[in-house]
Design a protein around this motif. Structure first.
Motif, PDB file in Angstrom:
ATOM      1  N   VAL A 127       0.828  -1.202   0.000  1.00 32.29           N
ATOM      2  CA  VAL A 127       0.000   0.000   0.000  1.00 32.29           C
ATOM      3  C   VAL A 127       0.867   1.258   0.000  1.00 32.29           C
ATOM      4  N   SER A 175      -5.869  -1.822  -1.933  1.00 31.96           N
ATOM      5  CA  SER A 175      -7.073  -1.113  -1.482  1.00 31.96           C
ATOM      6  C   SER A 175      -7.763  -1.913  -0.378  1.00 31.96           C
ATOM      7  N   SER A 235      -6.756  -1.084   3.192  1.00 29.05           N
ATOM      8  CA  SER A 235      -7.383   0.064   3.856  1.00 29.05           C
ATOM      9  C   SER A 235      -8.758  -0.288   4.399  1.00 29.05           C
ATOM     10  N   TYR A 236      -9.353  -1.329   3.876  1.00 27.77           N
ATOM     11  CA  TYR A 236     -10.680  -1.766   4.329  1.00 27.77           C
ATOM     12  C   TYR A 236     -10.603  -2.642   5.578  1.00 27.77           C
ATOM     13  N   THR A 258     -14.454   5.926   5.574  1.00 29.97           N
ATOM     14  CA  THR A 258     -13.295   6.051   6.464  1.00 29.97           C
ATOM     15  C   THR A 258     -13.539   7.148   7.489  1.00 29.97           C
ATOM     16  N   PHE A 289      -9.218   5.337  11.135  1.00 32.45           N
ATOM     17  CA  PHE A 289      -8.018   6.024  10.665  1.00 32.45           C
ATOM     18  C   PHE A 289      -8.029   7.463  11.169  1.00 32.45           C
ATOM     19  N   ASN A 294      -5.767  11.303   7.428  1.00 33.13           N
ATOM     20  CA  ASN A 294      -5.849  10.375   6.292  1.00 33.13           C
ATOM     21  C   ASN A 294      -7.035  10.724   5.400  1.00 33.13           C
ATOM     22  N   TYR A 323      -3.001   7.306  -0.397  1.00 35.14           N
ATOM     23  CA  TYR A 323      -2.763   5.865  -0.222  1.00 35.14           C
ATOM     24  C   TYR A 323      -1.572   5.608   0.694  1.00 35.14           C
ATOM     25  N   MET A 354      -2.418   6.140   4.340  1.00 33.94           N
ATOM     26  CA  MET A 354      -3.166   5.025   4.946  1.00 33.94           C
ATOM     27  C   MET A 354      -2.231   3.850   5.201  1.00 33.94           C
ATOM     28  N   GLY A 355      -1.316   3.618   4.272  1.00 33.75           N
ATOM     29  CA  GLY A 355      -0.334   2.555   4.470  1.00 33.75           C
ATOM     30  C   GLY A 355       0.546   2.816   5.675  1.00 33.75           C
ATOM     31  N   ILE A 369      -1.393   2.052   8.760  1.00 32.51           N
ATOM     32  CA  ILE A 369      -1.523   0.602   8.952  1.00 32.51           C
ATOM     33  C   ILE A 369      -0.223   0.025   9.515  1.00 32.51           C
ATOM     34  N   TYR A 415      -3.628   4.285  14.711  1.00 37.95           N
ATOM     35  CA  TYR A 415      -5.036   4.467  14.383  1.00 37.95           C
ATOM     36  C   TYR A 415      -5.686   5.442  15.342  1.00 37.95           C
TER      37      TYR A 415
END
Length: 181
Positions: free
Chosen positions: A6, A45, A48-49, A116, A122, A126, A154, A157-158, A161, A166
């Protein structure tokens, strides 16, 4: 530790901006960055879910599915232009798929940013990067910069993660635990 896909997807997408500014739009350099980014974004993707899976539900899955499918189609378009030049930019099929992908990617991205934001898993920054990316899409003169903001969204978000920073760590952890079992 290797860089997660990601984040690599975000870096590759951001690479389109300097390539377009230096060599021009639809050059081999820009299209190579876009092709790599589209393939990585199609699969990452989902990343991110997963941390916000329960909070986003079916709408979140739909957003990720639309975004992933759009990236798969975009990778085909970018490869076609890269391999066949102007020939791959002409025709009714190219016009229709381009329009559908544009609408789908925009809808998927808006939905992804919306779910999101609602999930509150997140950090808000983000989501704000997705908003900046969407706004840059419609601002004249920023066409070449759109990919930079898309990649930043992107990549951010990576980063979240990977770092585990968070906004709602309990929700992210609960979703991750359910995936493991």
């Amino acid at each position: 530790m290797p860089i997660p896909p990601v984040i690599l997807a975000g870096i590759a997408r951001m690479g389109m901006t300097p390539a377009a500014l230096i060599w021009g739009g639809d050059t081999h350099q820009e299209l190579l960055c876009g092709y790599i980014a589209a393939i990585l974004m199609a699969f990452s993707s989902i990343a991110s879910y997963l941390p916000q899976m329960k909070e986003t539900g079916k709408l979140g899955f739909a957003a990720v599915f639309i975004t992933a499918a759009g990236n798969i189609i975009i990778s085909g378009q970018q490869y076609g232009i890269w391999a066949y030049g102007a020939y791959a930019k002409e025709g009714l099929f190219v016009d229709i798929t381009g329009m559908l992908v544009g609408i789908g990617m925009m809808l998927g991205t808006i939905l992804l940013a919306f779910v999101t934001f609602r999930a509150k898993v997140f950090p808000l920054w983000n989501v704000l990067l997705f908003v900046v990316m969407l706004v840059s899409f419609g601002v004249p003169g920023l066409e070449s910069w759109f990919a930079l903001f898309w990649g930043l969204a992107y990549g951010a978000m990576g980063f979240t993660i990977v770092s585990g920073k968070y906004r709602n760590k309990e929700a992210a952890a609960a979703n991750s635990l359910n995936l493991a079992s």
